[in-house]
Write a protein that holds these residues in place. Structure first.
Motif, PDB file in Angstrom:
ATOM      1  N   LEU A 148      19.724   7.606  31.168  1.00 14.68           N
ATOM      2  CA  LEU A 148      20.070   7.330  32.558  1.00 14.68           C
ATOM      3  C   LEU A 148      20.100   8.648  33.309  1.00 14.68           C
ATOM      4  O   LEU A 148      20.716   9.620  32.853  1.00 14.68           O
ATOM      5  N   VAL A 149      19.459   8.690  34.465  1.00 16.65           N
ATOM      6  CA  VAL A 149      19.401   9.916  35.247  1.00 16.65           C
ATOM      7  C   VAL A 149      19.851   9.623  36.663  1.00 16.65           C
ATOM      8  O   VAL A 149      19.180   8.878  37.392  1.00 16.65           O
ATOM      9  N   GLU A 150      20.988  10.211  37.036  1.00 17.57           N
ATOM     10  CA  GLU A 150      21.520   9.999  38.381  1.00 17.57           C
ATOM     11  C   GLU A 150      21.018  11.052  39.346  1.00 17.57           C
ATOM     12  O   GLU A 150      20.674  12.167  38.946  1.00 17.57           O
ATOM     13  N   SER A 151      21.025  10.693  40.601  1.00 18.29           N
ATOM     14  CA  SER A 151      20.719  11.638  41.670  1.00 18.29           C
ATOM     15  C   SER A 151      21.336  11.110  42.958  1.00 18.29           C
ATOM     16  O   SER A 151      21.767   9.951  43.020  1.00 18.29           O
ATOM     17  N   GLY A 152      21.385  11.971  43.967  1.00 21.50           N
ATOM     18  CA  GLY A 152      21.815  11.527  45.283  1.00 21.50           C
ATOM     19  C   GLY A 152      23.194  11.968  45.703  1.00 21.50           C
ATOM     20  O   GLY A 152      23.613  11.702  46.837  1.00 21.50           O
ATOM     21  N   ASN A 201      27.984   2.114  26.300  1.00 20.71           N
ATOM     22  CA  ASN A 201      27.417   3.057  25.339  1.00 20.71           C
ATOM     23  C   ASN A 201      26.376   4.010  25.912  1.00 20.71           C
ATOM     24  O   ASN A 201      25.989   4.949  25.241  1.00 20.71           O
ATOM     25  N   TYR A 202      25.918   3.760  27.106  1.00 20.41           N
ATOM     26  CA  TYR A 202      24.859   4.591  27.684  1.00 20.41           C
ATOM     27  C   TYR A 202      25.349   5.166  29.010  1.00 20.41           C
ATOM     28  O   TYR A 202      25.795   4.429  29.888  1.00 20.41           O
ATOM     29  N   TRP A 203      25.226   6.493  29.129  1.00 18.47           N
ATOM     30  CA  TRP A 203      25.759   7.186  30.296  1.00 18.47           C
ATOM     31  C   TRP A 203      24.759   8.198  30.827  1.00 18.47           C
ATOM     32  O   TRP A 203      24.009   8.813  30.067  1.00 18.47           O
ATOM     33  N   GLY A 204      24.821   8.391  32.131  1.00 18.69           N
ATOM     34  CA  GLY A 204      24.094   9.490  32.737  1.00 18.69           C
ATOM     35  C   GLY A 204      24.954  10.743  32.731  1.00 18.69           C
ATOM     36  O   GLY A 204      26.103  10.734  32.272  1.00 18.69           O
ATOM     37  N   GLU A 219      39.201  10.429  49.546  1.00 18.34           N
ATOM     38  CA  GLU A 219      39.612   9.953  48.223  1.00 18.34           C
ATOM     39  C   GLU A 219      38.460   9.402  47.401  1.00 18.34           C
ATOM     40  O   GLU A 219      38.645   9.071  46.234  1.00 18.34           O
ATOM     41  N   ASP A 220      37.274   9.300  47.984  1.00 17.91           N
ATOM     42  CA  ASP A 220      36.086   8.912  47.220  1.00 17.91           C
ATOM     43  C   ASP A 220      35.477  10.104  46.481  1.00 17.91           C
ATOM     44  O   ASP A 220      34.543   9.932  45.681  1.00 17.91           O
ATOM     45  N   THR A 221      35.996  11.282  46.741  1.00 20.72           N
ATOM     46  CA  THR A 221      35.481  12.477  46.075  1.00 20.72           C
ATOM     47  C   THR A 221      35.679  12.375  44.570  1.00 20.72           C
ATOM     48  O   THR A 221      36.775  12.109  44.087  1.00 20.72           O
ATOM     49  N   ALA A 222      34.606  12.545  43.817  1.00 27.30           N
ATOM     50  CA  ALA A 222      34.643  12.432  42.359  1.00 27.30           C
ATOM     51  C   ALA A 222      33.260  12.718  41.802  1.00 27.30           C
ATOM     52  O   ALA A 222      32.273  12.793  42.544  1.00 27.30           O
ATOM     53  N   MET A 223      33.215  12.842  40.483  1.00 27.56           N
ATOM     54  CA  MET A 223      31.931  12.804  39.780  1.00 27.56           C
ATOM     55  C   MET A 223      31.603  11.333  39.542  1.00 27.56           C
ATOM     56  O   MET A 223      32.432  10.582  39.024  1.00 27.56           O
ATOM     57  N   TYR A 224      30.426  10.947  39.913  1.00 30.87           N
ATOM     58  CA  TYR A 224      29.993   9.560  39.760  1.00 30.87           C
ATOM     59  C   TYR A 224      29.007   9.462  38.607  1.00 30.87           C
ATOM     60  O   TYR A 224      28.049  10.245  38.529  1.00 30.87           O
ATOM     61  N   TYR A 225      29.241   8.478  37.743  1.00 32.07           N
ATOM     62  CA  TYR A 225      28.419   8.291  36.561  1.00 32.07           C
ATOM     63  C   TYR A 225      27.791   6.906  36.567  1.00 32.07           C
ATOM     64  O   TYR A 225      28.460   5.911  36.873  1.00 32.07           O
ATOM     65  N   CYS A 226      26.547   6.861  36.169  1.00 36.47           N
ATOM     66  CA  CYS A 226      25.855   5.600  35.940  1.00 36.47           C
ATOM     67  C   CYS A 226      26.021   5.233  34.465  1.00 36.47           C
ATOM     68  O   CYS A 226      25.975   6.113  33.600  1.00 36.47           O
ATOM     69  N   ALA A 227      26.212   3.969  34.170  1.00 38.80           N
ATOM     70  CA  ALA A 227      26.376   3.502  32.796  1.00 38.80           C
ATOM     71  C   ALA A 227      25.630   2.194  32.599  1.00 38.80           C
ATOM     72  O   ALA A 227      25.347   1.475  33.561  1.00 38.80           O
ATOM     73  N   ALA A 228      25.355   1.896  31.331  1.00 37.01           N
ATOM     74  CA  ALA A 228      24.663   0.652  31.006  1.00 37.01           C
ATOM     75  C   ALA A 228      25.012   0.215  29.593  1.00 37.01           C
ATOM     76  O   ALA A 228      25.395   1.036  28.754  1.00 37.01           O
TER      77      ALA A 228
END
Length: 119
Positions: free
Chosen positions: A2-6, A108-111, A87-96
């Motif tokens: 998984l590859v996040e961007s944006g 089990n799957y993370w960006g 308060e939305d400030t954070a590291m955002y992760y994609c998962a599946a």
């Protein structure tokens, strides 16, 4: 994989769109979603897309402001974030994961994560 961007920095009230690219087999019937985490705080579930039914679910703190969606042609999961707050400030992760695991709290799957900062 998984590859996040944006991610990025934005003023309060602004918008960002996160993207999560993945492979075709994972994209089809898997559950996918977004989590966020600030240093020293617990991980928070933000949004889920159920690949079996296309149902979507949101955390209470983002309902009405965030929208999760998929582009099946590009195998990309999106998170449109509007009316952002500090308060939305954070590291955002994609998962599946398979949805059986997903709804039992197993992912089990993370960006690698993408930082969102709202000032």
């Amino acid at each position: 994989q998984l590859v996040e961007s944006g991610g990025g920095s934005v003023q309060a009230g602004g918008s960002l769109r996160l993207s999560c690219a993945t492979s075709t087999y994972m994209f089809g019937s898997y559950c996918m979603g977004w989590f966020r985490q600030e240093p020293g705080k617990e991980r928070e579930g933000v949004a889920t897309f159920d690949g079996r039914s296309s149902a979507t679910y949101y955390g209470d703190s983002v309902k009405g402001r965030y929208t999760i969606s998929k582009d099946n042609a590009k195998n990309i999961l999106y998170l449109q974030m509007n009316r952002l707050k500090p308060e939305d400030t954070a590291m955002y992760y994609c998962a599946a994961d398979g949805c059986g695991n997903w709804f039992q709290g197993r992912y089990n799957y993370w960006g690698q994560g993408t930082q969102v900062t709202v000032s």
